[in-house]
Design a protein around this motif. Structure first.
Motif, PDB file in Angstrom:
ATOM      1  N   ILE A   1     -16.085   9.187 -13.033  1.00 38.00           N
ATOM      2  CA  ILE A   1     -16.412   9.104 -14.449  1.00 38.00           C
ATOM      3  C   ILE A   1     -16.750  10.502 -14.955  1.00 38.00           C
ATOM      4  O   ILE A   1     -17.703  11.123 -14.466  1.00 38.00           O
TER       5      ILE A   1
ATOM      6  N   THR B   1     -21.690   3.378 -26.844  1.00 34.35           N
ATOM      7  CA  THR B   1     -20.246   3.384 -26.577  1.00 34.35           C
ATOM      8  C   THR B   1     -19.442   2.549 -27.573  1.00 34.35           C
ATOM      9  O   THR B   1     -18.640   3.092 -28.322  1.00 34.35           O
TER      10      THR B   1
ATOM     11  N   THR C   1     -12.974   0.609 -21.257  1.00 32.36           N
ATOM     12  CA  THR C   1     -13.661   1.791 -20.736  1.00 32.36           C
ATOM     13  C   THR C   1     -15.132   1.481 -20.489  1.00 32.36           C
ATOM     14  O   THR C   1     -15.688   1.848 -19.450  1.00 32.36           O
TER      15      THR C   1
ATOM     16  N   LYS D   1     -15.607  -0.433 -17.338  1.00 34.05           N
ATOM     17  CA  LYS D   1     -15.520   0.431 -16.151  1.00 34.05           C
ATOM     18  C   LYS D   1     -16.811   1.240 -15.981  1.00 34.05           C
ATOM     19  O   LYS D   1     -17.335   1.370 -14.873  1.00 34.05           O
ATOM     20  N   LEU D   2     -17.344   1.767 -17.099  1.00 34.18           N
ATOM     21  CA  LEU D   2     -18.581   2.538 -17.042  1.00 34.18           C
ATOM     22  C   LEU D   2     -19.750   1.703 -16.531  1.00 34.18           C
ATOM     23  O   LEU D   2     -20.621   2.211 -15.814  1.00 34.18           O
TER      24      LEU D   2
END
Length: 114
Positions: A8, A69, A78, A81-82
């Motif tokens: 990341i 985000t 995204t 995934k974070l």
């Protein structure tokens, strides 16, 4: 590489925090505290900053997912995934659309269609 690990890219502020706590003799990037101790520190921060909400690690994670985000246009894939979610449906729990985001998105769509 472990299938649950991801590379990341970090924001500049996150990198500066990592450098601040850099410790060559530790295997960890940051000091490791229990969830209870982290929540205690968050409570102190809230008091000092006069934040009327009860802060916790869970609230911080939810705020990152929604306010930091998703509200800034980061795609939900995204964010998933974070957060380390294996299923997008898990992330969708965090993705409650806030009213202003809905208005902004519709205004953007109107502009594109005009």
């Amino acid at each position: 590489m472990n299938p649950n690990r991801s590379k990341i890219p970090l924001l500049d502020r996150a990198c500066s925090i990592l450098y601040k706590y850099e410790n060559p003799i530790s295997e960890f990037l940051l000091p490791v505290y229990s969830n209870q101790k982290t929540n205690s520190y968050l409570k102190e921060i809230a008091e000092q900053c006069k934040i009327p909400k009860k802060l916790s690690f869970h609230v911080a994670r939810h705020t990152f997912a929604t306010t930091v985000t998703l509200s800034n246009g980061v795609p939900i894939e995204t964010v998933s995934k974070l957060l380390g979610h294996s299923k997008l449906s898990t992330t969708q729990i965090y993705a409650r659309v806030i009213d202003q985001k809905l208005v902004d998105d519709m205004d953007l769509l109107q502009t594109k269609l005009s």
